[in-house]
Scaffold this active site. Structure first.
Site, mmCIF file in Angstrom:
data_model
loop_
_atom_site.group_PDB
_atom_site.id
_atom_site.type_symbol
_atom_site.label_atom_id
_atom_site.label_comp_id
_atom_site.label_asym_id
_atom_site.label_seq_id
_atom_site.Cartn_x
_atom_site.Cartn_y
_atom_site.Cartn_z
ATOM 1 N N ASP A 1 -4.022 9.340 0.462
ATOM 2 C CA ASP A 1 -5.395 9.009 0.085
ATOM 3 C C ASP A 1 -6.318 10.177 0.408
ATOM 4 O O ASP A 1 -6.054 10.947 1.343
ATOM 5 C CB ASP A 1 -5.876 7.767 0.846
ATOM 6 C CG ASP A 1 -5.133 6.505 0.429
ATOM 7 O OD1 ASP A 1 -4.671 6.452 -0.726
ATOM 8 O OD2 ASP A 1 -5.017 5.574 1.257
ATOM 9 N N TYR B 1 3.230 8.904 10.734
ATOM 10 C CA TYR B 1 1.771 9.039 10.649
ATOM 11 C C TYR B 1 1.165 8.940 12.045
ATOM 12 O O TYR B 1 1.658 8.197 12.901
ATOM 13 C CB TYR B 1 1.166 7.914 9.807
ATOM 14 C CG TYR B 1 1.590 7.881 8.360
ATOM 15 C CD1 TYR B 1 0.842 8.551 7.381
ATOM 16 C CD2 TYR B 1 2.723 7.191 7.958
ATOM 17 C CE1 TYR B 1 1.223 8.523 6.051
ATOM 18 C CE2 TYR B 1 3.112 7.157 6.630
ATOM 19 C CZ TYR B 1 2.357 7.823 5.680
ATOM 20 O OH TYR B 1 2.743 7.788 4.359
ATOM 21 N N ARG C 1 -3.007 1.352 6.114
ATOM 22 C CA ARG C 1 -4.276 0.606 6.038
ATOM 23 C C ARG C 1 -4.047 -0.885 6.253
ATOM 24 O O ARG C 1 -4.830 -1.563 6.924
ATOM 25 C CB ARG C 1 -4.947 0.822 4.684
ATOM 26 C CG ARG C 1 -5.560 2.188 4.500
ATOM 27 C CD ARG C 1 -6.277 2.275 3.179
ATOM 28 N NE ARG C 1 -5.399 2.425 2.040
ATOM 29 C CZ ARG C 1 -5.677 2.011 0.807
ATOM 30 N NH1 ARG C 1 -6.795 1.354 0.571
ATOM 31 N NH2 ARG C 1 -4.841 2.228 -0.183
ATOM 32 N N ASP D 1 -10.041 0.748 4.969
ATOM 33 C CA ASP D 1 -10.330 2.053 5.567
ATOM 34 C C ASP D 1 -11.800 2.380 5.320
ATOM 35 O O ASP D 1 -12.586 1.490 4.978
ATOM 36 C CB ASP D 1 -9.381 3.144 5.027
ATOM 37 C CG ASP D 1 -9.555 3.418 3.529
ATOM 38 O OD1 ASP D 1 -10.457 2.820 2.901
ATOM 39 O OD2 ASP D 1 -8.796 4.241 2.994
#
Length: 232
Positions: free
Chosen positions: A54, A82, A188, A96
């Site tokens: 993203d 991540y 997310r 988010d």
């Protein structure tokens, strides 16, 4: 970086990019595509990435050129690591910071022990609903298109595998984490569900992809810097 020839790019190269904040994955690919075409006078070249990040996320993006584009599905299927931050006590429609906060919740009941203990509920095979602000298609339309039109759609849950979920720092309302997970995992959604599991709300406020399979962001390059080196 060694100087690569036109044939090198056409025969196939694997470019490890550290995607900057605010860039789409498409922008990073286009930046390099433009540089390669300009440098060698090419009308076209096959180039693509192996897994979208993203715009609000940074980190490792694998870009394949030429014949290596055939390997994209192989890289997309690799587990990923991540790091990031979940902000507790508030939610957003996109899970988010792409959208504004829509609800606020109390967090004074949440303890550090509870935060660490709750991670165990997300380890192993879990079911998660993708965010409504995502590129997944339903009836030929992407979910984010329905979301922007204000339409409610039923989203099927999907199974993903979380290999590890570690809390690395707690500064309430912010909680830093490291997650190692399977292809198709929405961090997310984990942030949103994690807040709910704590009897509050939560959204993802920072995200960085650090690994894809055996590839590490430590050896990746900024797309603008790489583009300039290609043109030299």
């Amino acid at each position: 970086m060694e100087t690569l020839t036109k044939e090198d790019y056409l025969n196939g190269q694997l470019l490890l990019i550290d995607k900057p904040l605010g860039w789409s994955s498409f922008q990073a690919v286009n930046k390099l595509k433009w540089a390669i075409r300009k440098k060698f006078g090419l009308k076209k070249i096959k180039i693509g990435h192996a897994g979208t990040l993203d715009p609000l996320a940074t980190g490792l993006l694998i870009i394949c050129t030429g014949k290596f584009t055939k390997r994209i599905p192989e890289y997309q299927g690799q587990p990923k690591e991540y790091t990031g931050t979940i902000t507790l006590g508030s939610t957003t429609p996109s899970y988010d910071l792409e959208t504004e906060i829509d609800e606020k919740f109390a967090i004074d009941h949440i303890t550090e022990e509870q935060i660490i203990k709750t991670t165990s509920r997300f380890i192993g095979e879990i079911e998660q609903a993708p965010p409504v602000f995502s590129a997944i298609k339903k009836d030929g339309k992407r979910l984010y298109e329905y979301a922007r039109e204000g339409k409610d759609v039923a989203i099927n849950k999907r199974k993903v595998h979380i290999h590890s979920f570690e809390i690395t720092a707690i500064r309430l309302p912010e909680v830093d984490f490291r997650i190692y997970c399977s292809k198709g995992t929405y961090i997310r959604s984990i942030a949103h569900d994690f807040g709910k599991a704590l009897g509050s709300g939560g959204h993802l406020s920072e995200l960085r992809r650090t690994k894809i399979g055996d590839f590490n962001v430590d050896i990746s390059q900024d797309p603008s810097d790489l583009s300039e080196r290609i043109l030299q």
